[in-house]
Design a protein around this motif. Structure first.
Motif, PDB file in Angstrom:
ATOM      1  N   MET A   1      -1.555   5.988  -7.791  1.00  0.00           N
ATOM      2  CA  MET A   1      -0.511   7.001  -7.735  1.00  0.00           C
ATOM      3  C   MET A   1       0.674   6.511  -8.538  1.00  0.00           C
ATOM      4  SD  MET A   1       1.384   8.476  -4.367  1.00  0.00           S
ATOM      5  CE  MET A   1       2.580   9.746  -4.507  1.00  0.00           C
ATOM      6  N   LYS A   2       1.242   7.388  -9.298  1.00  0.00           N
ATOM      7  CA  LYS A   2       2.393   7.054 -10.119  1.00  0.00           C
ATOM      8  C   LYS A   2       3.486   8.090  -9.850  1.00  0.00           C
ATOM      9  CE  LYS A   2       3.590   4.549 -13.834  1.00  0.00           C
ATOM     10  NZ  LYS A   2       3.911   3.176 -13.714  1.00  0.00           N
TER      11      LYS A   2
ATOM     12  N   LEU B   1      13.228   5.040 -10.048  1.00  0.00           N
ATOM     13  CA  LEU B   1      11.868   5.290 -10.511  1.00  0.00           C
ATOM     14  C   LEU B   1      11.091   3.980 -10.623  1.00  0.00           C
ATOM     15  CD1 LEU B   1       9.827   7.344 -11.617  1.00  0.00           C
ATOM     16  CD2 LEU B   1      10.782   6.939 -13.889  1.00  0.00           C
ATOM     17  N   LYS B   2      11.715   2.980 -11.221  1.00  0.00           N
ATOM     18  CA  LYS B   2      11.081   1.666 -11.372  1.00  0.00           C
ATOM     19  C   LYS B   2      10.813   1.041 -10.001  1.00  0.00           C
ATOM     20  CE  LYS B   2      11.842  -2.802 -13.633  1.00  0.00           C
ATOM     21  NZ  LYS B   2      11.959  -3.769 -12.592  1.00  0.00           N
ATOM     22  N   SER B   3      11.791   1.099  -9.125  1.00  0.00           N
ATOM     23  CA  SER B   3      11.662   0.497  -7.795  1.00  0.00           C
ATOM     24  C   SER B   3      10.563   1.174  -6.978  1.00  0.00           C
ATOM     25  CB  SER B   3      13.001   0.589  -7.072  1.00  0.00           C
ATOM     26  OG  SER B   3      12.901   0.060  -5.782  1.00  0.00           O
ATOM     27  N   MET B   4      10.521   2.491  -6.982  1.00  0.00           N
ATOM     28  CA  MET B   4       9.518   3.212  -6.194  1.00  0.00           C
ATOM     29  C   MET B   4       8.114   2.971  -6.737  1.00  0.00           C
ATOM     30  SD  MET B   4      11.397   6.670  -4.947  1.00  0.00           S
ATOM     31  CE  MET B   4      10.163   7.037  -3.737  1.00  0.00           C
ATOM     32  N   ASN B   5       7.971   2.891  -8.050  1.00  0.00           N
ATOM     33  CA  ASN B   5       6.657   2.597  -8.625  1.00  0.00           C
ATOM     34  C   ASN B   5       6.204   1.185  -8.271  1.00  0.00           C
ATOM     35  OD1 ASN B   5       5.606   4.948  -9.905  1.00  0.00           O
ATOM     36  ND2 ASN B   5       7.237   4.778 -11.414  1.00  0.00           N
ATOM     37  N   GLU B   6       7.120   0.235  -8.212  1.00  0.00           N
ATOM     38  CA  GLU B   6       6.768  -1.118  -7.788  1.00  0.00           C
ATOM     39  C   GLU B   6       6.304  -1.133  -6.335  1.00  0.00           C
ATOM     40  OE1 GLU B   6      10.249  -3.450  -8.562  1.00  0.00           O
ATOM     41  OE2 GLU B   6       9.846  -3.596 -10.711  1.00  0.00           O
ATOM     42  N   ILE B   7       6.956  -0.349  -5.493  1.00  0.00           N
ATOM     43  CA  ILE B   7       6.560  -0.257  -4.082  1.00  0.00           C
ATOM     44  C   ILE B   7       5.164   0.346  -3.967  1.00  0.00           C
ATOM     45  CG2 ILE B   7       7.047   0.902  -1.887  1.00  0.00           C
ATOM     46  CD1 ILE B   7      10.060   0.639  -2.660  1.00  0.00           C
ATOM     47  N   ILE B   8       4.901   1.412  -4.717  1.00  0.00           N
ATOM     48  CA  ILE B   8       3.594   2.065  -4.680  1.00  0.00           C
ATOM     49  C   ILE B   8       2.509   1.098  -5.158  1.00  0.00           C
ATOM     50  CG2 ILE B   8       2.187   3.918  -5.675  1.00  0.00           C
ATOM     51  CD1 ILE B   8       4.174   4.920  -3.604  1.00  0.00           C
TER      52      ILE B   8
ATOM     53  N   VAL C   1       1.778  -1.403  -2.370  1.00  0.00           N
ATOM     54  CA  VAL C   1       0.994  -0.798  -1.287  1.00  0.00           C
ATOM     55  C   VAL C   1      -0.448  -0.591  -1.741  1.00  0.00           C
ATOM     56  CG1 VAL C   1       0.728   1.275   0.137  1.00  0.00           C
ATOM     57  CG2 VAL C   1       2.983   0.252  -0.155  1.00  0.00           C
ATOM     58  N   ASP C   2      -0.663  -0.221  -3.004  1.00  0.00           N
ATOM     59  CA  ASP C   2      -2.016  -0.051  -3.519  1.00  0.00           C
ATOM     60  C   ASP C   2      -2.797  -1.354  -3.486  1.00  0.00           C
ATOM     61  OD1 ASP C   2      -1.913   2.656  -3.947  1.00  0.00           O
ATOM     62  OD2 ASP C   2      -1.383   2.503  -6.076  1.00  0.00           O
ATOM     63  N   LYS C   3      -2.130  -2.487  -3.643  1.00  0.00           N
ATOM     64  CA  LYS C   3      -2.804  -3.786  -3.577  1.00  0.00           C
ATOM     65  C   LYS C   3      -3.406  -4.031  -2.203  1.00  0.00           C
ATOM     66  CE  LYS C   3      -0.298  -6.218  -7.119  1.00  0.00           C
ATOM     67  NZ  LYS C   3      -0.963  -7.226  -7.893  1.00  0.00           N
ATOM     68  N   LEU C   4      -2.823  -3.432  -1.179  1.00  0.00           N
ATOM     69  CA  LEU C   4      -3.357  -3.609   0.176  1.00  0.00           C
ATOM     70  C   LEU C   4      -4.764  -3.032   0.317  1.00  0.00           C
ATOM     71  CD1 LEU C   4      -0.211  -2.849   2.337  1.00  0.00           C
ATOM     72  CD2 LEU C   4      -1.194  -5.075   1.808  1.00  0.00           C
ATOM     73  N   SER C   5      -5.102  -2.045  -0.502  1.00  0.00           N
ATOM     74  CA  SER C   5      -6.444  -1.463  -0.427  1.00  0.00           C
ATOM     75  C   SER C   5      -7.498  -2.433  -0.942  1.00  0.00           C
ATOM     76  CB  SER C   5      -6.493  -0.150  -1.207  1.00  0.00           C
ATOM     77  OG  SER C   5      -6.278  -0.397  -2.578  1.00  0.00           O
ATOM     78  N   GLU C   6      -7.108  -3.470  -1.665  1.00  0.00           N
ATOM     79  CA  GLU C   6      -8.047  -4.466  -2.176  1.00  0.00           C
ATOM     80  C   GLU C   6      -8.463  -5.467  -1.094  1.00  0.00           C
ATOM     81  OE1 GLU C   6      -6.124  -6.315  -5.484  1.00  0.00           O
ATOM     82  OE2 GLU C   6      -5.825  -4.409  -6.531  1.00  0.00           O
ATOM     83  N   VAL C   7      -7.736  -5.528  -0.006  1.00  0.00           N
ATOM     84  CA  VAL C   7      -8.017  -6.494   1.050  1.00  0.00           C
ATOM     85  C   VAL C   7      -9.232  -6.041   1.847  1.00  0.00           C
ATOM     86  CG1 VAL C   7      -7.097  -7.583   3.132  1.00  0.00           C
ATOM     87  CG2 VAL C   7      -5.588  -7.123   1.205  1.00  0.00           C
ATOM     88  N   ASP C   8     -10.171  -6.962   2.059  1.00  0.00           N
ATOM     89  CA  ASP C   8     -11.366  -6.667   2.833  1.00  0.00           C
ATOM     90  C   ASP C   8     -11.017  -6.706   4.321  1.00  0.00           C
ATOM     91  OD1 ASP C   8     -13.931  -6.277   3.755  1.00  0.00           O
ATOM     92  OD2 ASP C   8     -14.520  -8.375   3.478  1.00  0.00           O
ATOM     93  N   THR C   9     -11.088  -5.557   4.969  1.00  0.00           N
ATOM     94  CA  THR C   9     -10.729  -5.468   6.393  1.00  0.00           C
ATOM     95  C   THR C   9     -11.936  -5.160   7.265  1.00  0.00           C
ATOM     96  OG1 THR C   9     -10.144  -3.146   6.118  1.00  0.00           O
ATOM     97  CG2 THR C   9      -8.355  -4.761   5.907  1.00  0.00           C
TER      98      THR C   9
END
Length: 95
Positions: free
Chosen positions: A1-2, A28-35, A38-46
């Protein structure tokens, strides 16, 4: 998401925030960094990890909830500025 400029403008409008051009770019820069973070969390094996209701395993030690009278009516009324035998008297606030 961008997040794009129009999304920032819509969020700012809904939040009643006003940015100049520089502030809008920073947001804009700050919110994209936050997104991205958060997207990196989907890479974690849960798989096999149970959801938590609390962050620690500590539990509160609760006392038994036993009703009792902490103050007698007389003790409660003793420091009241105005009262009758049973009730506090307060200034009228409604007509």
């Amino acid at each position: 998401m961008k997040i794009d400029k129009s999304t920032i403008e819509k969020i700012a409008h809904l939040s009643r925030l006003y940015f100049d051009e520089n502030g809008e770019e920073k947001m804009l820069k700050s919110m994209n960094e936050i997104i991205e973070w958060v997207d990196k969390l989907s890479e974690v094996d849960t798989d096999g990890v149970e959801p938590l209701t609390h962050m620690t395993m500590e539990q509160d030690i609760m006392r038994e909830d036993v009703p009792h009278n902490a103050l007698t009516r007389e003790e409660g009324m003793k420091n009241a500025p105005d009262h009758d035998d049973e009730y506090f008297k307060v200034p009228k606030v409604l007509d």
